[in-house]
Design a protein around this motif. Structure first.
Motif, PDB file in Angstrom:
ATOM      1  N   ARG A 127      -6.907  71.601  53.899  1.00 13.22           N
ATOM      2  CA  ARG A 127      -5.743  72.391  54.299  1.00 13.22           C
ATOM      3  C   ARG A 127      -6.200  73.534  55.204  1.00 13.22           C
ATOM      4  O   ARG A 127      -7.317  74.026  55.062  1.00 13.22           O
ATOM      5  CB  ARG A 127      -5.047  72.984  53.065  1.00 13.22           C
ATOM      6  CG  ARG A 127      -4.508  71.973  52.083  1.00 13.22           C
ATOM      7  CD  ARG A 127      -3.128  71.515  52.371  1.00 13.22           C
ATOM      8  NE  ARG A 127      -2.278  72.640  52.774  1.00 13.22           N
ATOM      9  CZ  ARG A 127      -1.253  72.510  53.588  1.00 13.22           C
ATOM     10  NH1 ARG A 127      -0.945  71.355  54.107  1.00 13.22           N
ATOM     11  NH2 ARG A 127      -0.516  73.550  53.901  1.00 13.22           N
ATOM     12  N   PRO A 128      -5.349  73.989  56.111  1.00 15.83           N
ATOM     13  CA  PRO A 128      -5.753  75.100  56.985  1.00 15.83           C
ATOM     14  C   PRO A 128      -6.020  76.401  56.217  1.00 15.83           C
ATOM     15  O   PRO A 128      -6.759  77.256  56.697  1.00 15.83           O
ATOM     16  CB  PRO A 128      -4.570  75.272  57.944  1.00 15.83           C
ATOM     17  CG  PRO A 128      -3.540  74.290  57.560  1.00 15.83           C
ATOM     18  CD  PRO A 128      -4.049  73.446  56.436  1.00 15.83           C
ATOM     19  N   ASP A 129      -5.440  76.544  55.028  1.00 16.77           N
ATOM     20  CA  ASP A 129      -5.643  77.756  54.237  1.00 16.77           C
ATOM     21  C   ASP A 129      -6.676  77.553  53.117  1.00 16.77           C
ATOM     22  O   ASP A 129      -6.775  78.379  52.209  1.00 16.77           O
ATOM     23  CB  ASP A 129      -4.320  78.261  53.663  1.00 16.77           C
ATOM     24  CG  ASP A 129      -3.479  77.170  53.033  1.00 16.77           C
ATOM     25  OD1 ASP A 129      -4.018  76.075  52.734  1.00 16.77           O
ATOM     26  OD2 ASP A 129      -2.274  77.394  52.837  1.00 16.77           O
ATOM     27  N   TYR A 130      -7.454  76.482  53.208  1.00 16.44           N
ATOM     28  CA  TYR A 130      -8.537  76.222  52.237  1.00 16.44           C
ATOM     29  C   TYR A 130      -9.480  77.413  52.197  1.00 16.44           C
ATOM     30  O   TYR A 130      -9.863  77.961  53.219  1.00 16.44           O
ATOM     31  CB  TYR A 130      -9.281  74.955  52.657  1.00 16.44           C
ATOM     32  CG  TYR A 130     -10.529  74.622  51.875  1.00 16.44           C
ATOM     33  CD1 TYR A 130     -10.506  74.499  50.496  1.00 16.44           C
ATOM     34  CD2 TYR A 130     -11.723  74.389  52.528  1.00 16.44           C
ATOM     35  CE1 TYR A 130     -11.652  74.163  49.786  1.00 16.44           C
ATOM     36  CE2 TYR A 130     -12.873  74.043  51.832  1.00 16.44           C
ATOM     37  CZ  TYR A 130     -12.831  73.939  50.456  1.00 16.44           C
ATOM     38  OH  TYR A 130     -13.954  73.599  49.759  1.00 16.44           O
ATOM     39  N   ASN A 131      -9.827  77.823  50.982  1.00 19.74           N
ATOM     40  CA  ASN A 131     -10.721  78.947  50.725  1.00 19.74           C
ATOM     41  C   ASN A 131     -10.188  80.269  51.279  1.00 19.74           C
ATOM     42  O   ASN A 131     -10.940  81.104  51.768  1.00 19.74           O
ATOM     43  CB  ASN A 131     -12.140  78.683  51.238  1.00 19.74           C
ATOM     44  CG  ASN A 131     -13.146  79.610  50.583  1.00 19.74           C
ATOM     45  OD1 ASN A 131     -12.969  80.040  49.450  1.00 19.74           O
ATOM     46  ND2 ASN A 131     -14.215  79.935  51.287  1.00 19.74           N
ATOM     47  N   HIS A 132      -8.883  80.449  51.164  1.00 23.53           N
ATOM     48  CA  HIS A 132      -8.227  81.703  51.526  1.00 23.53           C
ATOM     49  C   HIS A 132      -7.254  82.090  50.416  1.00 23.53           C
ATOM     50  O   HIS A 132      -6.765  81.239  49.676  1.00 23.53           O
ATOM     51  CB  HIS A 132      -7.445  81.557  52.832  1.00 23.53           C
ATOM     52  CG  HIS A 132      -8.309  81.560  54.041  1.00 23.53           C
ATOM     53  ND1 HIS A 132      -9.033  80.473  54.432  1.00 23.53           N
ATOM     54  CD2 HIS A 132      -8.570  82.530  54.937  1.00 23.53           C
ATOM     55  CE1 HIS A 132      -9.702  80.759  55.526  1.00 23.53           C
ATOM     56  NE2 HIS A 132      -9.449  82.009  55.862  1.00 23.53           N
ATOM     57  N   GLN A 133      -6.961  83.364  50.379  1.00 22.74           N
ATOM     58  CA  GLN A 133      -5.945  83.836  49.447  1.00 22.74           C
ATOM     59  C   GLN A 133      -4.583  83.369  49.960  1.00 22.74           C
ATOM     60  O   GLN A 133      -4.299  83.457  51.163  1.00 22.74           O
ATOM     61  CB  GLN A 133      -5.990  85.359  49.345  1.00 22.74           C
ATOM     62  CG  GLN A 133      -5.089  85.905  48.275  1.00 22.74           C
ATOM     63  CD  GLN A 133      -5.288  87.399  48.058  1.00 22.74           C
ATOM     64  OE1 GLN A 133      -6.262  87.983  48.515  1.00 22.74           O
ATOM     65  NE2 GLN A 133      -4.356  88.014  47.369  1.00 22.74           N
ATOM     66  N   SER A 185      -3.549  72.418  45.709  1.00 19.78           N
ATOM     67  CA  SER A 185      -4.526  72.835  44.706  1.00 19.78           C
ATOM     68  C   SER A 185      -4.939  74.294  44.922  1.00 19.78           C
ATOM     69  O   SER A 185      -5.193  74.715  46.055  1.00 19.78           O
ATOM     70  CB  SER A 185      -5.744  71.911  44.781  1.00 19.78           C
ATOM     71  OG  SER A 185      -6.677  72.254  43.792  1.00 19.78           O
ATOM     72  N   HIS A 186      -4.981  75.042  43.832  1.00 21.64           N
ATOM     73  CA  HIS A 186      -5.291  76.469  43.923  1.00 21.64           C
ATOM     74  C   HIS A 186      -5.788  76.991  42.577  1.00 21.64           C
ATOM     75  O   HIS A 186      -5.695  76.311  41.560  1.00 21.64           O
ATOM     76  CB  HIS A 186      -4.057  77.265  44.356  1.00 21.64           C
ATOM     77  CG  HIS A 186      -2.953  77.185  43.359  1.00 21.64           C
ATOM     78  ND1 HIS A 186      -2.009  76.187  43.397  1.00 21.64           N
ATOM     79  CD2 HIS A 186      -2.645  77.947  42.284  1.00 21.64           C
ATOM     80  CE1 HIS A 186      -1.167  76.353  42.391  1.00 21.64           C
ATOM     81  NE2 HIS A 186      -1.527  77.415  41.695  1.00 21.64           N
ATOM     82  N   GLU A 187      -6.254  78.214  42.623  1.00 16.80           N
ATOM     83  CA  GLU A 187      -6.673  78.939  41.426  1.00 16.80           C
ATOM     84  C   GLU A 187      -5.867  80.230  41.370  1.00 16.80           C
ATOM     85  O   GLU A 187      -5.727  80.917  42.391  1.00 16.80           O
ATOM     86  CB  GLU A 187      -8.170  79.240  41.535  1.00 16.80           C
ATOM     87  CG  GLU A 187      -8.762  79.858  40.327  1.00 16.80           C
ATOM     88  CD  GLU A 187     -10.281  79.978  40.424  1.00 16.80           C
ATOM     89  OE1 GLU A 187     -10.846  80.492  39.446  1.00 16.80           O
ATOM     90  OE2 GLU A 187     -10.873  79.602  41.432  1.00 16.80           O
ATOM     91  N   PRO A 192     -14.431  82.812  57.260  1.00 17.05           N
ATOM     92  CA  PRO A 192     -13.013  82.492  57.286  1.00 17.05           C
ATOM     93  C   PRO A 192     -12.704  81.076  57.793  1.00 17.05           C
ATOM     94  O   PRO A 192     -11.615  80.572  57.566  1.00 17.05           O
ATOM     95  CB  PRO A 192     -12.432  83.530  58.245  1.00 17.05           C
ATOM     96  CG  PRO A 192     -13.530  83.799  59.211  1.00 17.05           C
ATOM     97  CD  PRO A 192     -14.799  83.676  58.400  1.00 17.05           C
ATOM     98  N   ASP A 193     -13.644  80.460  58.497  1.00 19.20           N
ATOM     99  CA  ASP A 193     -13.410  79.111  59.032  1.00 19.20           C
ATOM    100  C   ASP A 193     -14.007  78.101  58.069  1.00 19.20           C
ATOM    101  O   ASP A 193     -15.139  77.658  58.232  1.00 19.20           O
ATOM    102  CB  ASP A 193     -14.030  78.984  60.430  1.00 19.20           C
ATOM    103  CG  ASP A 193     -13.448  79.995  61.405  1.00 19.20           C
ATOM    104  OD1 ASP A 193     -12.215  80.168  61.402  1.00 19.20           O
ATOM    105  OD2 ASP A 193     -14.218  80.616  62.154  1.00 19.20           O
ATOM    106  N   ALA A 194     -13.235  77.750  57.057  1.00 17.74           N
ATOM    107  CA  ALA A 194     -13.723  76.901  55.971  1.00 17.74           C
ATOM    108  C   ALA A 194     -13.939  75.463  56.434  1.00 17.74           C
ATOM    109  O   ALA A 194     -13.105  74.892  57.131  1.00 17.74           O
ATOM    110  CB  ALA A 194     -12.745  76.933  54.804  1.00 17.74           C
ATOM    111  N   VAL A 195     -15.060  74.908  55.993  1.00 18.03           N
ATOM    112  CA  VAL A 195     -15.360  73.494  56.205  1.00 18.03           C
ATOM    113  C   VAL A 195     -14.838  72.747  54.981  1.00 18.03           C
ATOM    114  O   VAL A 195     -15.183  73.097  53.844  1.00 18.03           O
ATOM    115  CB  VAL A 195     -16.885  73.277  56.367  1.00 18.03           C
ATOM    116  CG1 VAL A 195     -17.218  71.798  56.422  1.00 18.03           C
ATOM    117  CG2 VAL A 195     -17.392  74.021  57.592  1.00 18.03           C
TER     118      VAL A 195
END
Length: 162
Positions: free
Chosen positions: A74-80, A88-90, A110-113
């Motif tokens: 997702r484009p917001d992977y590893n972001h708040q 999927s989230h925590e 910020p640019d998550a792989v």
């Protein structure tokens, strides 16, 4: 800050800590439970204002809808992100105190792989010696002491320990 076999070293002190149940990894993957080796910068502090006071003037409060995306690809992977969030989230606002104070690192940000791992934080431990899902965890008073002494850009160095 440097992870050593005895704990996290900062300013002449060593703070006992725990790492991921998967040990240390040079090839971190989402869900492997490993703590990534490398030099990671602090990019933020999050805290529960209903439970603790701001640990630093630049800390950001955690609200009831605050989440962290672990939706790889997702484009917001590893972001708040904020609820409602259908992927999927925590939850950052937890019933237990683990995330009352969270030091956020720039691992895969910020640019998550996709698939390279998310939410590598410093947070409170469950108990001494109890591993995390990949984060570095400390005693609550030690975590607060560290949060008060660091700034944006402080490095968390995690060497490949033998």
């Amino acid at each position: 800050m440097v992870l050593t076999p005895r704990g996290l070293r900062l300013g002449g002190r060593v703070y006992p800590c725990t790492i991921g149940k998967g040990g240390l990894s040079q090839n971190k993957r989402e869900g492997d439970g490993a703590t990534p080796v490398g030099s990671h910068r602090v990019v933020g502090i999050l805290y529960r204002p209903d439970r603790i006071t701001a640990p630093a003037p630049w800390a950001t409060p955690i609200g009831p809808r605050d989440l962290w995306s672990d939706a790889s690809g997702r484009p917001d992977y590893n972001h708040q992100v904020r609820a409602p969030y259908p992927h999927s989230h925590e939850a950052l606002r937890r019933a237990d105190p683990l995330y009352d104070l969270v030091i956020v690192t720039d691992w895969n940000w910020p640019d998550a792989v996709a698939g390279a791992g998310s939410a590598i934080f410093m947070h409170r431990w469950r108990r001494p010696g109890y591993p995390t899902e990949g984060c570095v965890a400390l005693r609550p008073d030690h975590l607060a002491r560290i949060a008060a002494r660091i700034s944006i850009g402080t490095r968390l160095i995690i060497p490949q320990l033998r």
